[in-house]
Scaffold this active site. Structure first.
Site, short mmCIF file in Angstrom:
data_model
loop_
_atom_site.label_atom_id
_atom_site.label_comp_id
_atom_site.label_asym_id
_atom_site.label_seq_id
_atom_site.Cartn_x
_atom_site.Cartn_y
_atom_site.Cartn_z
N ASN A 13 0.87 -1.18 0.00
CA ASN A 13 0.00 0.00 0.00
C ASN A 13 0.90 1.23 0.00
O ASN A 13 1.47 1.58 1.03
CB ASN A 13 -0.91 -0.01 1.24
CG ASN A 13 -1.77 1.23 1.32
OD1 ASN A 13 -1.78 2.05 0.40
ND2 ASN A 13 -2.49 1.39 2.42
N TRP A 14 1.02 1.84 -1.16
CA TRP A 14 1.92 2.99 -1.27
C TRP A 14 1.30 4.26 -0.70
O TRP A 14 1.97 5.30 -0.65
CB TRP A 14 2.30 3.21 -2.75
CG TRP A 14 3.30 2.21 -3.26
CD1 TRP A 14 3.88 1.19 -2.56
CD2 TRP A 14 3.85 2.14 -4.59
NE1 TRP A 14 4.75 0.49 -3.37
CE2 TRP A 14 4.74 1.06 -4.62
CE3 TRP A 14 3.66 2.90 -5.75
CZ2 TRP A 14 5.46 0.71 -5.76
CZ3 TRP A 14 4.36 2.55 -6.90
CH2 TRP A 14 5.27 1.47 -6.90
N LYS A 15 0.04 4.22 -0.34
CA LYS A 15 -0.64 5.39 0.24
C LYS A 15 -0.45 6.61 -0.67
O LYS A 15 -0.44 6.46 -1.89
CB LYS A 15 -0.14 5.62 1.67
CG LYS A 15 -0.29 4.34 2.52
CD LYS A 15 -0.09 4.56 3.99
CE LYS A 15 -0.28 3.24 4.73
NZ LYS A 15 -0.18 3.36 6.16
N HIS A 97 -9.68 1.26 4.59
CA HIS A 97 -8.43 1.51 5.32
C HIS A 97 -8.69 2.51 6.45
O HIS A 97 -9.47 3.44 6.30
CB HIS A 97 -7.37 2.06 4.35
CG HIS A 97 -6.00 2.02 4.96
ND1 HIS A 97 -5.57 2.97 5.86
CD2 HIS A 97 -4.98 1.14 4.83
CE1 HIS A 97 -4.34 2.66 6.24
NE2 HIS A 97 -3.96 1.56 5.63
N GLY A 238 2.85 -0.94 4.37
CA GLY A 238 2.82 0.48 4.04
C GLY A 238 4.21 1.01 3.77
O GLY A 238 4.78 0.82 2.69
N GLY A 239 4.79 1.67 4.76
CA GLY A 239 6.08 2.35 4.59
C GLY A 239 7.17 1.48 3.96
O GLY A 239 7.88 1.92 3.05
P1 13P Z 1 2.76 0.89 7.70
O1 13P Z 1 3.34 -0.42 7.22
O2 13P Z 1 3.46 2.09 7.16
O3 13P Z 1 2.61 0.88 9.20
O4 13P Z 1 1.29 0.96 7.09
C1 13P Z 1 0.46 -0.15 7.22
C2 13P Z 1 -0.74 0.10 6.42
O5 13P Z 1 -1.56 0.94 6.75
C3 13P Z 1 -0.93 -0.68 5.19
O6 13P Z 1 -2.19 -0.50 4.66
#
Ligand code: 13P
Length: 266
Positions: A13-15, A97, A238-239
């Site tokens: 998830n690159w957000k 999310h 995520g990160g």
């Molecule tokens: P992080 O791995 O940055 O904590 O994010 C997790 C997330 O929200 C994946 O959808």
């Protein structure tokens, strides 16, 4: 063993990161370092980067996903994107999310409508659930997650969702982006609780066939702890998913689990 039938899924998830100019290069770097046929890999970039990522990973066997979809098909919803618009761009979608619950006020009912659109649009949903820190500390984590699940799944046909390939991601809100991950044992216990909720909702054996991922500060250093849990089938990252080195480590470890589960299944 029934759980051995479930795929191991690593979803990025690159957000709200990357641009159309650099997303393709990052996706290619990740693809080149994660070629493990037994692991289902998915990259979910921002909407505007979907085409670049799709083109960059063509032929790599990587799924491309959106991070959200609207609950209506079309109309007066400025700034929104509907499921039909994603045709040809994405085959997966993240729904519910916690950052969208927080930033966009998404409720379980709204998420349930999005789930309908995702399924109708041929998008494989990754439905996110997870409790806040105060809820966990108050001993209410399982109750909160159960309420989220029941709310989003209400009115949906389990067989239809199973056919659509529904994946559930347990993402405790206090673990997201904080560097503070849940323990493997807590994630495993919640994955089991999630399947109990599904069984209670009449899912029968489909509950055992539904993959449950962990998300929340997952990295190459802690992924083994989650994958050691038989109830956990991968991660929503995520990160760390913005770093090819991290993705290489995570997917390599996931391949070990996939092989072990296949061997255990005979
Ligand atoms: P992080 O791995 O940055 O904590 O994010 C997790 C997330 O929200 C994946 O959808």
């Amino acid at each position: 063993m029934i759980w051995a039938m479930r795929p191991i899924v690593i979803a990025a998830n690159w957000k709200m990161n990357t641009t159309p100019a650099d997303a393709g290069e990052l996706a290619r770097a990740i693809a080149g370092r994660t070629r493990e046929p037994d692991v289902v890999r998915v990259i979910c970039p921002p909407f505007v980067c979907l085409a670049a990522v799709r083109d960059a990973v063509a032929g790599e066997g990587i799924g491309v996903g959106a991070q959200n979809v609207h609950g209506e098909l079309a109309g007066a919803h400025t700034g929104e994107v509907s499921a039909p618009m994603l045709a040809g761009l994405a085959t997966w979608v993240i729904l519910g999310h916690s950052e969208r619950r927080r930033d966009a006020g998404e409720t379980d009912e709204i998420i349930g409508r999005k789930l309908r659109r995702a399924v109708d649009g041929g998008l494989r949903p990754i439905l996110c659930v997870g409790e806040q820190l105060a809820e966990r500390e108050g001993g209410r984590a399982e109750e909160v997650v159960a309420t989220q699940l029941r709310g989003a799944l209400e009115g949906h046909d389990p067989a239809e969702l199973a056919r659509a390939g529904l994946v559930i991601a347990y993402e405790p809100v206090w673990a997201i982006g904080t560097g503070r991950n849940a323990s493997g044992a807590d994630a495993g216990a919640m994955a089991e609780a999630i399947r109990r909720v599904l069984r209670a909702a009449g899912w029968g054996t489909l509950a055992e066939a539904t993959p449950v991922l962990y998300g929340g500060s997952a990295t190459s250093a802690n992924i083994a702890e989650f994958l050691a849990e038989p109830a956990v089938d991968g991660a929503l990252v995520g990160g760390a998913s913005l770093k090819p080195d991290e993705m290489a480590g995570i997917v390599a470890r996931a391949a070990v689990t996939a092989a072990a589960r296949r061997a255990a299944a005979g």
